[in-house]
Scaffold this motif. Structure first.
Motif, PDB file in Angstrom:
ATOM      1  N   ASP A  62     138.152  46.749  54.302  1.00  0.00           N
ATOM      2  CA  ASP A  62     136.893  46.137  54.734  1.00  0.00           C
ATOM      3  C   ASP A  62     136.712  44.746  54.136  1.00  0.00           C
ATOM      4  O   ASP A  62     135.808  44.024  54.528  1.00  0.00           O
ATOM      5  N   GLY A 115     140.498  68.057  49.874  1.00  0.00           N
ATOM      6  CA  GLY A 115     140.649  66.965  50.830  1.00  0.00           C
ATOM      7  C   GLY A 115     141.724  66.018  50.348  1.00  0.00           C
ATOM      8  O   GLY A 115     141.817  65.716  49.156  1.00  0.00           O
ATOM      9  N   ALA A 116     142.571  65.570  51.298  1.00  0.00           N
ATOM     10  CA  ALA A 116     143.668  64.677  50.912  1.00  0.00           C
ATOM     11  C   ALA A 116     143.432  63.269  51.445  1.00  0.00           C
ATOM     12  O   ALA A 116     144.317  62.626  51.980  1.00  0.00           O
ATOM     13  N   GLU A 138     144.082  70.673  51.499  1.00  0.00           N
ATOM     14  CA  GLU A 138     143.722  69.912  52.695  1.00  0.00           C
ATOM     15  C   GLU A 138     143.711  70.841  53.898  1.00  0.00           C
ATOM     16  O   GLU A 138     144.663  71.583  54.114  1.00  0.00           O
ATOM     17  N   LEU A 140     143.846  70.050  57.107  1.00  0.00           N
ATOM     18  CA  LEU A 140     144.697  69.633  58.224  1.00  0.00           C
ATOM     19  C   LEU A 140     146.168  69.749  57.839  1.00  0.00           C
ATOM     20  O   LEU A 140     146.501  70.011  56.690  1.00  0.00           O
ATOM     21  N   GLY A 145     143.434  61.899  55.190  1.00  0.00           N
ATOM     22  CA  GLY A 145     142.007  61.854  55.529  1.00  0.00           C
ATOM     23  C   GLY A 145     141.764  60.992  56.756  1.00  0.00           C
ATOM     24  O   GLY A 145     142.591  60.944  57.681  1.00  0.00           O
ATOM     25  N   MET A 147     142.015  57.973  57.113  1.00  0.00           N
ATOM     26  CA  MET A 147     143.045  56.940  57.292  1.00  0.00           C
ATOM     27  C   MET A 147     144.092  57.454  58.290  1.00  0.00           C
ATOM     28  O   MET A 147     144.685  56.698  59.034  1.00  0.00           O
ATOM     29  N   THR A 199     135.998  65.365  50.245  1.00  0.00           N
ATOM     30  CA  THR A 199     136.097  65.886  51.610  1.00  0.00           C
ATOM     31  C   THR A 199     135.520  64.937  52.654  1.00  0.00           C
ATOM     32  O   THR A 199     135.468  65.272  53.837  1.00  0.00           O
ATOM     33  N   GLY A 200     135.055  63.760  52.223  1.00  0.00           N
ATOM     34  CA  GLY A 200     134.599  62.772  53.196  1.00  0.00           C
ATOM     35  C   GLY A 200     133.262  63.116  53.821  1.00  0.00           C
ATOM     36  O   GLY A 200     132.552  64.016  53.390  1.00  0.00           O
ATOM     37  N   THR A 248     133.731  52.162  63.991  1.00  0.00           N
ATOM     38  CA  THR A 248     134.247  53.310  64.741  1.00  0.00           C
ATOM     39  C   THR A 248     134.262  52.986  66.238  1.00  0.00           C
ATOM     40  O   THR A 248     135.227  53.283  66.953  1.00  0.00           O
ATOM     41  N   ASP A 251     137.264  50.978  67.135  1.00  0.00           N
ATOM     42  CA  ASP A 251     138.501  51.754  67.250  1.00  0.00           C
ATOM     43  C   ASP A 251     138.495  52.607  68.517  1.00  0.00           C
ATOM     44  O   ASP A 251     139.530  52.807  69.148  1.00  0.00           O
ATOM     45  N   GLU A 281     136.841  42.658  63.623  1.00  0.00           N
ATOM     46  CA  GLU A 281     137.077  43.797  64.513  1.00  0.00           C
ATOM     47  C   GLU A 281     136.495  43.504  65.899  1.00  0.00           C
ATOM     48  O   GLU A 281     137.081  43.855  66.927  1.00  0.00           O
ATOM     49  N   GLN A 344     128.196  58.653  60.932  1.00  0.00           N
ATOM     50  CA  GLN A 344     128.759  59.876  60.344  1.00  0.00           C
ATOM     51  C   GLN A 344     127.775  60.460  59.359  1.00  0.00           C
ATOM     52  O   GLN A 344     126.963  59.733  58.795  1.00  0.00           O
ATOM     53  N   GLY A 383     134.400  59.154  46.981  1.00  0.00           N
ATOM     54  CA  GLY A 383     134.637  58.738  48.362  1.00  0.00           C
ATOM     55  C   GLY A 383     133.418  59.014  49.216  1.00  0.00           C
ATOM     56  O   GLY A 383     132.298  59.105  48.721  1.00  0.00           O
ATOM     57  N   ILE A 392     137.713  52.630  52.444  1.00  0.00           N
ATOM     58  CA  ILE A 392     138.829  53.108  51.632  1.00  0.00           C
ATOM     59  C   ILE A 392     138.739  52.574  50.200  1.00  0.00           C
ATOM     60  O   ILE A 392     138.921  53.316  49.232  1.00  0.00           O
ATOM     61  N   ALA A 395     136.396  54.403  48.159  1.00  0.00           N
ATOM     62  CA  ALA A 395     136.904  55.747  47.855  1.00  0.00           C
ATOM     63  C   ALA A 395     137.881  55.677  46.689  1.00  0.00           C
ATOM     64  O   ALA A 395     137.870  56.519  45.782  1.00  0.00           O
TER      65      ALA A 395
HETATM   66  C1  LIG Z   1     136.932  55.288  63.027  1.00  0.00           C
HETATM   67  C2  LIG Z   1     136.944  54.897  61.592  1.00  0.00           C
HETATM   68  C3  LIG Z   1     137.636  53.758  61.219  1.00  0.00           C
HETATM   69  C4  LIG Z   1     137.644  53.369  59.906  1.00  0.00           C
HETATM   70  N1  LIG Z   1     138.305  52.227  59.591  1.00  0.00           N
HETATM   71  C5  LIG Z   1     138.324  51.846  58.314  1.00  0.00           C
HETATM   72  C6  LIG Z   1     139.016  50.674  57.953  1.00  0.00           C
HETATM   73  O1  LIG Z   1     139.585  49.971  58.786  1.00  0.00           O
HETATM   74  N2  LIG Z   1     139.006  50.303  56.650  1.00  0.00           N
HETATM   75  C7  LIG Z   1     138.374  51.068  55.694  1.00  0.00           C
HETATM   76  O2  LIG Z   1     138.416  50.688  54.516  1.00  0.00           O
HETATM   77  N3  LIG Z   1     137.726  52.171  56.008  1.00  0.00           N
HETATM   78  C8  LIG Z   1     137.680  52.596  57.289  1.00  0.00           C
HETATM   79  N4  LIG Z   1     137.018  53.740  57.622  1.00  0.00           N
HETATM   80  C9  LIG Z   1     136.381  54.519  56.548  1.00  0.00           C
HETATM   81  C10 LIG Z   1     137.405  55.240  55.676  1.00  0.00           C
HETATM   82  O3  LIG Z   1     138.397  55.825  56.472  1.00  0.00           O
HETATM   83  C11 LIG Z   1     136.752  56.277  54.811  1.00  0.00           C
HETATM   84  O4  LIG Z   1     135.670  55.671  54.124  1.00  0.00           O
HETATM   85  C12 LIG Z   1     137.697  56.853  53.783  1.00  0.00           C
HETATM   86  O5  LIG Z   1     138.798  57.421  54.407  1.00  0.00           O
HETATM   87  C13 LIG Z   1     136.980  57.891  52.938  1.00  0.00           C
HETATM   88  O6  LIG Z   1     137.906  58.521  52.099  1.00  0.00           O
HETATM   89  P1  LIG Z   1     137.638  59.953  51.449  1.00  0.00           P
HETATM   90  O7  LIG Z   1     138.785  60.210  50.570  1.00  0.00           O
HETATM   91  O8  LIG Z   1     136.306  59.964  50.841  1.00  0.00           O
HETATM   92  O9  LIG Z   1     137.557  60.972  52.630  1.00  0.00           O
HETATM   93  P2  LIG Z   1     138.356  61.186  53.974  1.00  0.00           P
HETATM   94  O10 LIG Z   1     139.278  60.089  54.261  1.00  0.00           O
HETATM   95  O11 LIG Z   1     137.318  61.471  54.974  1.00  0.00           O
HETATM   96  O12 LIG Z   1     139.225  62.449  53.691  1.00  0.00           O
HETATM   97  C14 LIG Z   1     138.644  63.719  53.558  1.00  0.00           C
HETATM   98  C15 LIG Z   1     139.714  64.788  53.752  1.00  0.00           C
HETATM   99  O13 LIG Z   1     139.164  66.022  53.363  1.00  0.00           O
HETATM  100  C16 LIG Z   1     139.556  67.011  54.272  1.00  0.00           C
HETATM  101  N5  LIG Z   1     138.571  68.113  54.193  1.00  0.00           N
HETATM  102  C17 LIG Z   1     137.265  68.033  54.524  1.00  0.00           C
HETATM  103  N6  LIG Z   1     136.662  69.225  54.277  1.00  0.00           N
HETATM  104  C18 LIG Z   1     137.625  70.046  53.781  1.00  0.00           C
HETATM  105  C19 LIG Z   1     137.612  71.381  53.343  1.00  0.00           C
HETATM  106  N7  LIG Z   1     136.514  72.096  53.339  1.00  0.00           N
HETATM  107  N8  LIG Z   1     138.766  71.900  52.904  1.00  0.00           N
HETATM  108  C20 LIG Z   1     139.931  71.176  52.877  1.00  0.00           C
HETATM  109  N9  LIG Z   1     139.966  69.907  53.305  1.00  0.00           N
HETATM  110  C21 LIG Z   1     138.828  69.358  53.726  1.00  0.00           C
HETATM  111  C22 LIG Z   1     139.587  66.291  55.588  1.00  0.00           C
HETATM  112  O14 LIG Z   1     140.390  66.972  56.526  1.00  0.00           O
HETATM  113  C23 LIG Z   1     140.147  64.952  55.181  1.00  0.00           C
HETATM  114  O15 LIG Z   1     141.546  64.947  55.263  1.00  0.00           O
HETATM  115  C24 LIG Z   1     136.981  54.142  58.936  1.00  0.00           C
HETATM  116  C25 LIG Z   1     136.299  55.290  59.311  1.00  0.00           C
HETATM  117  C26 LIG Z   1     136.276  55.665  60.621  1.00  0.00           C
HETATM  118  C27 LIG Z   1     135.533  56.854  61.012  1.00  0.00           C
END
Ligand SMILES: Cc1cc2nc3c(=O)[nH]c(=O)nc-3n(C[C@H](O)[C@H](O)[C@H](O)COP(=O)(O)OP(=O)(O)OC[C@H]3O[C@@H](n4cnc5c(N)ncnc54)[C@H](O)[C@@H]3O)c2cc1C
Ligand SMILES: Cc1ncc(C[n+]2csc(CCOP(=O)(O)OP(=O)(O)O)c2C)c(N)n1
Ligand code: SF4
Ligand code: SF4
Ligand code: SF4
Ligand SMILES: [Mg+2]
Lengths: 592, 349
Positions: A62, A115-116, A138, A140, A145, A147, A199-200, A248, A251, A281, A344, A383, A392, A395
C-alpha cells in the motif's frame, strides 16, 4: 524554543519521512543505496529484516512511504520506493547463507498460529530463530491468506508468493493445511505456550436490497476473487457492474476483464476525490478500459424471468464535502453480473464467548494496540483480525510486535515491557570534500513503470502486468532518493557564525537568529517554515553572539554542502541507523 | 574544491522579484574559496541586494583585479558582463566601462591588497573622477591568495598566524576616501548581512562612486587570536555608528522616526536614505564632522560600521565630462568617430 534533543531516536527518524511512515520502519534510503551499488542481495536482506516479504511488497504494498516521501515536496513526485524494492527482489542472489540460523535444539516453547496469512508467517519468522516450535493451522489448502486468495496473479505472481512463504516455512515451521480451527477452547486445551490468531477479516459485506437473493449472478467480491484464485471460477458475463470503489473493487474489475468481461463499470456513490482506492490502482484499471461512474447509489437488482438483467441506481448530487446528497433521478444500468466490493468485516464464530476473551462491537476482539495481547493472557491477535482490514505491511508489523510479546510471555517477562529502539550515528566524511554517499541532487523525474501491452494482458489472468524497471530506469530512480537518513548533525560550540552554511544551502534550510517560540521562529527564517508536520532543529546558544542555529527540516536535500563549507566542522553529515527491536533482539532476562 | 556545485534545485516557495527572477537567478559559479571565507558571505549579500533591487542581470558589469576577493566576481550574477583585470588595475577598466555605457551598473570587487597596495594610485583617481559604480573592498588584512602576508590594512600590533607582529601603519579606506573627495563611504562586516544588504542597495542607487569597506575574515590565514580582522575580534569591537534604511522610490517611509539625530537624505533617483540611529551631532553629509567621529572612534579602538558618509550633490564622471545622456555604445559609429577630416579641424593647429 529549547535546544532540540537529537538523542531522542524519534528526532532523526522523523527526518527519514519514508521510514517514519512505514509501519515496519523499513530502512528505505539504505536499501536504495545498496541497489545503486548493485548489491541486490544486501538490499533484499535489509528489507527482509523489517518487512519480511520484499518480493510480495515490492509489487503490492500500500506504500504509505510514498505519499510521505520528501522528494514529493521537492519536485512533485515521490521516489518509486516500492518498485525499487521489487528490483532488489528480482535481482537478488541466493539467500541460503544469509537467513537466520535455526537452532537444532529447541527451547521447548510451542506456539500455535491460526491462519497462514502474512501476520502469522511473520510471527513464525521471528520466533523460529529463537528455538520455538511454531505450528500454523490453515483452513485452506495453500498458505498466504488474502495475498493468495484475493490479490490477483496479474499483480502478484504465484512464484513470488511461494518463494517468500517457503523461506519461512523451510525454517521448520509445522504448517498444517486444510485444518480449520472450529473451537478456540479445544485449542487452549492443547499443550501450547501461546496462541496467535491471524485469521484476517474474512467476511465480505453484503448489500441487502431488493433482488439480492434472487440470482446467482450476484457475487461477494472477496469470495469471488478467492474462487477465481483457486480456479473454481473461470468466466463471467460480458457486462459487469462492480459496486464500491476501494482496492477490492479494482481487483474485481480487472479480474473480470480477464475472464470474458468486456464492458466493466465500477459504480461509486461519491465523487472521485472521496475514493478509497489508491490512485495507482485507479490508473491501472482505467488504463485497461474500466469505466468509473460516480454519484450512483444502488437501490435494487432488476430481474426478468428470474434472470439478472440490470441494476437500478439513484443519481446523486453532493454538497462540497460530499456529506449530504440529493437525488436527481433513477436509472437502470443493464448487466450480466454484479460484484459487491463494499468492505470486509471480522468474524470469529469459532471463538467461544465464555473463555474470558473479550470480543467487542462489530465482532472486534479487545486487543492491546502495543502488545497485541487479548484480554486472555497468552492469546494474541495480529493483522486484519486484530484491528480490522488494513494491509500486508501492517499485518507484518503486528506480527513483529506480537512475536516480542509472545517471547516475553514465554520467558515470564511482562508483555508490556518493550525493548527500546536504538540509534547509530556515523560520520560519512571520507575526505575534506568527499562523502561516502552520492550527495549531488539528481534532477531526474520519476520513472514510469512499463506495462505488458493490453492485448497480451487479457489472455491469461496469470500474466503479470508490470514488467519491472529496466536497468536504466533503476539507475535513474535510485538517484532521486535524497538520502534523508544522512543527517545534518550540528555542534554549536564549534560555530563561528561565518554564515557559509546558510549561504550555500540550495533550499534555504538554515538560519542564525535570535531564539523565540516556535510559531514566531517559523516566520523569521531564511524561508518561512510553513510545513508544520516537519520539525525545526534549534541549536544550543552560539558562542559568539548568543543567537541560535535553526534548521527547517522540511526541504533539506541532504547535499552535505553545509558541512562541506563549514570551516570548523560544526556541521557534519552522519548516517542515522534505527536499531529496530525484534523478538530476536529482545534481551532475555537472566534468571536469578 | 567542493565535491559538487550547488545544485540547481530550489525551495519551491521561492519569492520572485519584479522581473520574475528568484534570488537563485542572481547566483554565479561555485566558490572555490576556503570554507568559511568572509568573501563568500559578501557575495551572498550582493546577490541578495541585486535581487531585491530588481536589477536586470544583463545591465550589470562585474569588474575585478587579482586576489581571492577578485575571484568572487565570478560567484554572483551569472547573467552579467564581467572583466577580470590585472592586479590593482580594476579602476581604470571600470572607468572605461562606465564611460562607454553609462546605463550599466558597475560593480567592482577588490581586496585590501588589490586596492590599498598595488592599486592605491588607481583607486585615488577613481574617487576623484567620481565614477558611478559600487566599489567593494573585501578587507581581511592579508594577501589571502598569496598565503597570508600582511596587507596595507593590517593594524599595528596585529600578528600573523605564527606570531610576528605588524609594525607598519594601516591605510583606512574611509579616511582615504574622505581626503580625496569620495561621495559615498560605508563599512560593513561579512558576518552581518542585516546591515550589509541595505548598504549595498543604497550604493547601487548612489550617483557616483560608492566605496564599501567590508571586514571579511580570512579563515585560513587571519582568523586566529592576535588578528584584528578575525570573526571574534570584529564582533567584539564592531560599533554600528549609523543604522540606515534604504527606502526605494515607490515605498513610503514608515515606522517611528526618533526626533534626535535623524537624517533623511533623498537620493537622485527618488529613493531615500533614512538614518534611523546616529550618535548625537553626527551628520553623515558633513565631511569634517564625520572625520572627527571616525578619528575619536579609532582612538577608542572601535571598528566603526554603517553608512558613514554620503554626498548626493556632487557630479559624477559623466556630468563632469558633460557627455551625452545616451550610452556611448548606442551612439552610431560615424558620430562617435567623425573621421580625420573633422579631427583635422579640432586639434594640432
Ligand atoms: C481484494 C483485496 C486486495 C488486496 N490487495 C492488497 C494489496 O495490494 N496490498 C496490501 O498490502 N494489502 C492488500 N489487501 C489486504 C491484505 O491482503 C490483508 O490486509 C492481509 O492479507 C491481512 O493479513 P492477515 O495475516 O491478517 O490475514 P489474511 O491474509 O486474511 O490471512 C488469514 C488466513 O487465515 C485463514 N483462516 C481464517 N479463519 C481460519 C480458521 N478458523 N482456521 C484456520 N484458518 C483460518 C484464512 O484462510 C487465511 O488464509 C487486499 C485485500 C483484498 C481483499
Ligand atoms: C602585478 C602582480 N603583483 C603581485 C601579484 C601577486 N598577488 C596575487 S593576489 C595578491 C594580493 C591579494 O590580496 P588582496 O587584494 O587583499 O586579496 P585577498 O586574496 O586577500 O582577498 C598578490 C600580491 C600579482 N598577481 N600580480
Ligand atoms: S527521498 Fe529517499 S530517503 Fe527521503 S523520504 Fe524519499 S525515499 Fe525516503
Ligand atoms: S544538507 Fe545542508 S546545505 Fe544541503 S540542503 Fe540540507 S541543510 Fe541545506
Ligand atoms: S559554516 Fe560552520 S561556522 Fe559557519 S555559520 Fe555555519 S556552522 Fe557556523
Ligand atoms: Mg586581502
Amino acid at each position: 524554543m529549547n535546544p532540540t534533543d537529537t538523542s531522542d531516536p524519534n528526532y532523526f527518524h522523523r527526518v527519514v519521512d519514508c521510514q517514519w511512515a512505514c509501519p515496519a520502519h523499513t530502512n528505505v534510503p539504505e536499501y536504495i543505496r545498496l541497489i545503486a551499488q548493485g548489491r541486490y542481495t544486501d538490499a533484499y536482506m535489509s528489507n527482509r529484516e523489517s518487512n519480511v516479504f520484499p518480493g510480495i511488497l515490492g509489487r503490492t504494498c500500500d506504500r504509505p512511504c510514498e505519499p510521505a516521501c520528501r522528494r514529493t515536496r521537492i519536485d512533485g513526485s515521490p521516489v518509486a520506493i516500492c518498485r525499487l524494492k521489487r528490483v532488489a527482489s528480482d535481482l537478488r542472489g541466493d539467500l541460503t547463507d544469509r537467513l537466520p540460523v535455526i537452532p537444532t535444539t529447541k527451547s521447548g516453547r510451542r506456539v500455535v498460529c491460526i491462519g497462514a496469512g502474512p501476520a502469522s508467517l511473520t510471527v513464525a519468522n521471528d520466533l523460529m530463530p529463537l528455538g520455538y516450535e511454531v505450528v500454523i493451522l490453515e483452513q485452506l489448502d495453500k498458505a498466504g491468506g488474502l495475498m493468495r486468495t484475493n490479490i490477483p496473479a496479474f499483480r502478484l505472481p504465484a512464484e513470488t508468493l511461494d518463494e517468500e512463504i517457503a523461506t519461512i516455512v523451510d525454517m521448520g515451521v509445522d504448517l498444517r493445511l486444510n485444518t480449520p480451527v472450529s473451537s478456540l477452547r479445544s485449542l487452549l486445551a492443547q499443550d501450547f505456550d501461546a496462541v496467535f490468531i491471524g485469521t484476517g477479516a474474512p467476511r465480505g459485506k453484503d448489500l441487502d436490497i431488493p433482488g439480492r437473493h434472487e440470482s446467482d449472478r450476484i457475487h461477494i467480491g472477496i469470495d469471488w476473487l478467492g474462487s477465481v484464485a483457486f480456479g473454481h471460477t473461470d468466466k463471467i458475463g460480458e457486462r459487469v457492474l462492480i459496486i464500491g470503489v476501494g482496492n477490492t473493487a479494482m481487483d474485481c474489475c480487472r479480474s473480470s476483464l480477464r475472464l470474458g468481461g468486456t464492458a466493466i463499470k465500477v459504480m461509486a456513490r461519491r465523487p472521485r476525490s472521496f475514493f478509497k482506492a489508491s490512485s495507482w490502482e485507479l490508473e491501472d484499471a482505467e488504463e485497461e478500459g474500466v469505466e468509473i461512474i460516480v454519484n450512483h447509489a444502488p437501490t435494487r437488482f432488476v430481474l426478468e424471468d428470474g434472470q439478472l438483467v440490470g441494476m437500478e441506481f439513484q443519481r446523486l448530487e453532493w454538497d462540497e464535502q460530499a456529506r449530504h446528497s440529493t437525488v436527481i433521478d433513477t436509472v437502470v444500468i443493464p448487466c450480466d453480473d454484479v460484484i459487491l466490493a463494499i468492505g470486509q468485516e471480522n468474524a470469529f464464530p469459532w471463538i467461544e464467548r465464555d473463555l474470558g476473551l473479550e470480543v467487542g462491537e462489530w465482532d472486534m476482539p479487545v486487543v492491546d494496540p502495543v502488545t497485541f495481547q487479548s484480554s486472555l493472557p497468552g492469546v494474541f491477535f495480529g493483522g486484519d483480525s486484530a484491528m480490522g482490514p488494513k494491509n500486508i505491511i501492517w499485518a507484518v508489523e503486528h506480527g513483529h510486535q506480537a512475536a516480542i510479546s509472545i517471547h516475553n510471555h514465554c520467558e515470564g517477562t511482562a508483555v508490556s515491557s518493550r525493548p527500546p529502539q536504538g540509534v547509530n550515528l556515523v560520520s560519512q566524511k571520507m575526505g575534506l570534500t568527499e562523502w561516502s554517499y552520492h550527495n549531488d541532487y539528481n534532477p531526474s523525474t520519476r520513472q514510469r513503470m512499463q506495462h505488458v501491452e493490453l492485448t497480451r494482458r487479457f489472455q491469461s489472468i496469470g500474466t503479470e502486468v508490470e514488467v519491472g524497471f529496466s536497468a536504466e530506469q533503476t539507475a535513474r530512480e535510485v538517484q532521486r532518493c535524497l538520502n534523508c537518513d544522512i543527517q545534518t548533525v550540528f555542534a554549536a560550540p564549534l560555530c563561528i557564525e561565518c554564515d557559509a552554511c546558510i549561504d550555500i544551502c540550495p533550499v534555504q534550510c538554515l538560519t542564525i537568529t535570535e531564539n523565540g517560540d516556535e510559531a514566531d521562529l517559523r516566520t523569521r527564517l531564511s524561508a518561512p517554515a510553513k510545513n508544520l508536520d516537519q520539525a525545526l532543529y534549534v541549536s544550543a546558544v552560539l558562542p559568539h553572539t548568543g543567537r541560535v542555529m535553526v534548521k527547517d527540516e522540511d526541504l533539506c536535500v541532504h547535499c552535505g554542502l553545509c558541512a562541506e563549507r563549514c570551516p570548523t566542522a560544526a556541521w557534519d553529515m552522519q548516517k542515522f541507523e534505527l536499531l529496530i527491536p525484534l523478538a530476536v533482539s529482545t534481551p532475555v532476562p537472566v534468571a536469578t | 574544491m567542493p565535491s559538487i556545485v550547488k545544485p540547481l534545485v530550489t525551495h519551491p516557495g521561492l519569492e520572485r522579484n519584479a522581473l520574475g527572477l528568484t534570488i537563485r537567478d542572481y547566483e554565479g559559479g561555485m566558490s572555490t574559496l576556503c570554507a568559511g571565507c568572509g568573501h563568500d558571505s559578501v557575495t551572498a549579500a550582493i546577490t541578495h541586494a541585486l535581487w531585491e533591487s530588481d536589477t536586470p542581470p544583463h545591465m550589470i558589469a562585474k569588474l575585478s583585479g587579482i586576489g581571492c576577493s577578485a575571484k568572487t566576481a565570478a560567484y554572483f550574477a551569472r547573467g552579467a558582463h564581467g572583466f577580470n583585470g590585472c592586479h590593482g588595475r580594476m579602476p581604470p577598466i571600470a572607468t572605461g566601462a562606465s564611460a562607454a555605457n553609462r546605463d550599466l551598473l558597475c560593480i567592482g570587487i577588490s581586496g585590501d591588497g588589490d586596492s590599498l597596495s598595488i592599486g592605491l594610485g588607481h583607486l585615488a583617481h577613481l574617487v576623484r573622477r567620481n565614477v558611478r559604480m559600487v566599489y567593494v573592498i573585501e578587507n581581511n588584512g592579508v594577501y589571502g591568495l598569496t598565503k597570508g602576508q600582511f596587507s596595507a590594512s593590517a593594524d599595528v600590533g596585529s600578528t600573523t598566524k605564527r606570531g610576528e607582529a605588524n609594525h607598519l601603519q594601516p591605510i583606512d579606506p574611509m579616511f582615504l576616501g574622505l581626503s580625496v573627495g569620495a561621495t559615498f563611504l560605508a563599512r560593513g562586516f561579512s558576518g552581518d548581512k542585516r546591515q550589509l544588504v541595505p548598504i549595498f542597495r543604497a550604493a547601487m542607487a548612489h550617483r557616483g562612486l560608492a566605496i564599501i569597506d567590508v571586514i571579511s575574515p580570512c579563515v585560513t590565514f587571519n582568523d586566529h587570536e592576535g588578528s584584528t580582522k578575525s570573526y571574534l575580534f570584529t564582533r567584539q569591537h564592531d560599533v554600528q555608528m549609523t543604522v540606515t534604511d534604504f527606502v526605494p522610490p515607490a515605498e513610503e517611509i514608515t515606522g517611528i522616526i526618533p526626533d534626535q539625530g535623524v537624517v533623511s537624505i533623498p537620493m537622485h533617483d527618488g529613493a531615500t536614505l533614512r538614518f534611523r540611529s546616529v550618535p548625537d551631532g553626527y551628520d553623515p553629509t558633513d565631511r569634517l564632522a564625520v572625520i572627527e567621529h571616525l578619528m575619536s572612534a579609532k582612538g577608542r579602538g572601535e571598528i566603526v560600521t554603517g553608512l558613514l558618509y554620503v554626498d548626493e550633490q556632487s557630479s559624477d564622471l559623466h556630468e563632469l565630462g558633460n557627455t551625452t545622456d545616451k550610452p556611448l555604445t548606442q551612439v552610431p559609429y560615424e558620430k562617435l568617430c567623425p573621421g580625420s577630416a573633422a579631427l583635422a579641424g579640432v586639434g594640432f593647429r
